[in-house]
Design a protein around this motif. Structure first.
Motif, short mmCIF file in Angstrom:
data_model
loop_
_atom_site.label_atom_id
_atom_site.label_comp_id
_atom_site.label_asym_id
_atom_site.label_seq_id
_atom_site.Cartn_x
_atom_site.Cartn_y
_atom_site.Cartn_z
N LEU A 1 13.54 -17.84 -20.34
CA LEU A 1 13.64 -19.19 -19.82
C LEU A 1 13.30 -20.18 -20.93
CD1 LEU A 1 11.83 -18.65 -16.40
CD2 LEU A 1 14.28 -18.59 -16.88
N ALA A 2 13.62 -21.45 -20.71
CA ALA A 2 13.45 -22.48 -21.74
C ALA A 2 12.00 -22.63 -22.21
CB ALA A 2 13.97 -23.82 -21.21
N ASP A 3 11.02 -22.41 -21.34
CA ASP A 3 9.62 -22.63 -21.71
C ASP A 3 8.96 -21.39 -22.33
OD1 ASP A 3 9.43 -21.01 -19.53
OD2 ASP A 3 8.23 -22.36 -18.33
N GLY A 4 9.76 -20.37 -22.66
CA GLY A 4 9.21 -19.16 -23.28
C GLY A 4 8.85 -18.08 -22.27
N CYS A 5 8.81 -18.44 -20.98
CA CYS A 5 8.58 -17.43 -19.94
C CYS A 5 9.88 -16.66 -19.73
CB CYS A 5 8.15 -18.08 -18.63
SG CYS A 5 6.55 -18.87 -18.71
N GLU A 6 9.83 -15.59 -18.99
CA GLU A 6 11.02 -14.82 -18.66
C GLU A 6 11.07 -14.59 -17.17
OE1 GLU A 6 11.44 -11.27 -20.95
OE2 GLU A 6 11.03 -12.31 -22.82
N ARG A 7 12.29 -14.41 -16.65
CA ARG A 7 12.47 -14.17 -15.22
C ARG A 7 13.24 -12.87 -15.01
NH1 ARG A 7 14.95 -18.89 -12.28
NH2 ARG A 7 16.62 -18.53 -13.76
N VAL A 8 12.78 -12.09 -14.04
CA VAL A 8 13.49 -10.89 -13.61
C VAL A 8 13.97 -11.17 -12.19
CG1 VAL A 8 13.30 -8.43 -13.10
CG2 VAL A 8 11.98 -9.41 -14.99
N ARG A 9 15.26 -11.04 -11.97
CA ARG A 9 15.83 -11.32 -10.65
C ARG A 9 16.22 -10.00 -10.00
NH1 ARG A 9 19.40 -16.04 -10.89
NH2 ARG A 9 17.46 -17.04 -10.38
N ASP A 10 15.81 -9.82 -8.75
CA ASP A 10 16.18 -8.64 -7.97
C ASP A 10 16.92 -9.13 -6.74
OD1 ASP A 10 16.37 -6.39 -6.34
OD2 ASP A 10 14.40 -5.64 -6.91
N GLU A 11 18.25 -9.15 -6.84
CA GLU A 11 19.07 -9.67 -5.74
C GLU A 11 18.88 -8.87 -4.46
OE1 GLU A 11 20.65 -12.44 -5.77
OE2 GLU A 11 20.55 -12.85 -7.91
N SER A 12 18.67 -7.54 -4.57
CA SER A 12 18.53 -6.71 -3.38
C SER A 12 17.27 -7.07 -2.58
CB SER A 12 18.51 -5.23 -3.74
OG SER A 12 17.34 -4.91 -4.46
N ASP B 1 0.82 -1.21 0.00
CA ASP B 1 0.00 0.00 0.00
C ASP B 1 0.85 1.26 0.00
OD1 ASP B 1 -2.49 -1.24 -0.09
OD2 ASP B 1 -2.54 -1.50 2.08
N ASP B 2 2.18 1.10 0.11
CA ASP B 2 3.06 2.27 0.06
C ASP B 2 2.97 2.90 -1.33
OD1 ASP B 2 3.84 1.71 2.63
OD2 ASP B 2 5.69 0.69 2.03
N PRO B 3 3.03 4.24 -1.40
CA PRO B 3 2.91 4.90 -2.70
C PRO B 3 4.11 4.63 -3.61
CG PRO B 3 3.31 6.51 -0.95
CD PRO B 3 3.14 5.18 -0.29
N VAL B 4 3.81 4.50 -4.89
CA VAL B 4 4.85 4.34 -5.91
C VAL B 4 5.40 5.72 -6.25
CG1 VAL B 4 5.28 3.69 -8.31
CG2 VAL B 4 3.84 2.24 -6.86
N VAL B 5 6.72 5.87 -6.20
CA VAL B 5 7.33 7.16 -6.53
C VAL B 5 8.06 7.13 -7.86
CG1 VAL B 5 7.55 7.87 -4.12
CG2 VAL B 5 9.44 6.66 -5.23
N GLY B 6 8.23 5.94 -8.43
CA GLY B 6 8.90 5.83 -9.72
C GLY B 6 8.64 4.47 -10.35
N TRP B 7 8.73 4.46 -11.68
CA TRP B 7 8.51 3.23 -12.44
C TRP B 7 9.75 2.90 -13.25
CZ3 TRP B 7 4.23 0.32 -11.79
CH2 TRP B 7 3.13 0.91 -11.18
N GLU B 8 10.05 1.61 -13.39
CA GLU B 8 11.15 1.18 -14.23
C GLU B 8 10.72 -0.05 -15.02
OE1 GLU B 8 13.95 -1.63 -11.57
OE2 GLU B 8 13.75 0.41 -10.81
N MET B 9 11.25 -0.17 -16.22
CA MET B 9 10.93 -1.33 -17.05
C MET B 9 11.67 -2.54 -16.49
SD MET B 9 11.33 -1.91 -21.15
CE MET B 9 10.57 -0.35 -21.50
N GLY B 10 10.97 -3.65 -16.35
CA GLY B 10 11.59 -4.87 -15.85
C GLY B 10 12.51 -5.47 -16.90
N LEU B 11 13.75 -5.71 -16.53
CA LEU B 11 14.69 -6.37 -17.43
C LEU B 11 14.64 -7.85 -17.13
CD1 LEU B 11 17.65 -3.86 -17.10
CD2 LEU B 11 15.86 -3.92 -18.84
N SER B 12 14.78 -8.67 -18.17
CA SER B 12 14.52 -10.08 -17.96
C SER B 12 15.48 -10.98 -18.71
CB SER B 12 13.09 -10.40 -18.41
OG SER B 12 12.98 -10.14 -19.80
N GLU B 13 15.41 -12.26 -18.36
CA GLU B 13 16.15 -13.29 -19.09
C GLU B 13 15.13 -14.32 -19.57
OE1 GLU B 13 18.02 -16.47 -16.40
OE2 GLU B 13 18.07 -14.66 -15.17
#
Length: 85
Positions: free
Chosen positions: A34-45, A20-32
Motif C-alpha cells: 500500500l502507499a503508506d508502506g503497509c501491505e494488504r492481504v485480501r481473501d475474497e472467499s 478456537d478451532d484447531p489449525v491444520v495447516g499454515w500458509e504464507m500470506g501473500l500481499s500487495e
C-alpha cells in the motif's frame, strides 16, 4: 493458553488467535504493498482483508487455517534473514 510444538527456527512472533478451532495447516500470506508502506492481504472467499503493521525487518505473515479453510490464527514472525517484512 494453547501449547503447541513446531519444528523449525526459533524466533519472536506475534500471534492473533481468531478462532478456537484447531489449525491444520499454515500458509504464507501473500500481499500487495500500500502507499503508506503497509501491505494488504485480501481473501475474497472470507470477504476479509488483513493489513500488516510495522514489525522488525525480516518478518513473515503466516495464516493458520482450519480443516474448513477458515483462518484460525495469524502469526507475524521476526528475525528471519532475507525475508520481506
Amino acid at each position: 493458553m494453547r501449547h503447541e510444538h513446531v519444528d523449525g527456527v526459533e524466533c519472536a512472533a506475534t500471534r492473533l488467535c481468531i478462532s478456537d478451532d484447531p489449525v491444520v495447516g499454515w500458509e504464507m500470506g501473500l500481499s500487495e504493498e500500500l502507499a503508506d508502506g503497509c501491505e494488504r492481504v485480501r481473501d475474497e472467499s472470507q470477504q476479509a482483508d488483513l493489513v500488516t503493521f510495522g514489525a522488525e525487518s525480516g518478518g513473515v505473515v503466516w495464516l493458520g487455517r482450519t480443516k474448513t479453510g477458515d483462518v484460525a490464527a495469524i502469526v507475524v514472525t521476526s528475525c528471519l534473514p532475507d525475508a520481506k517484512a
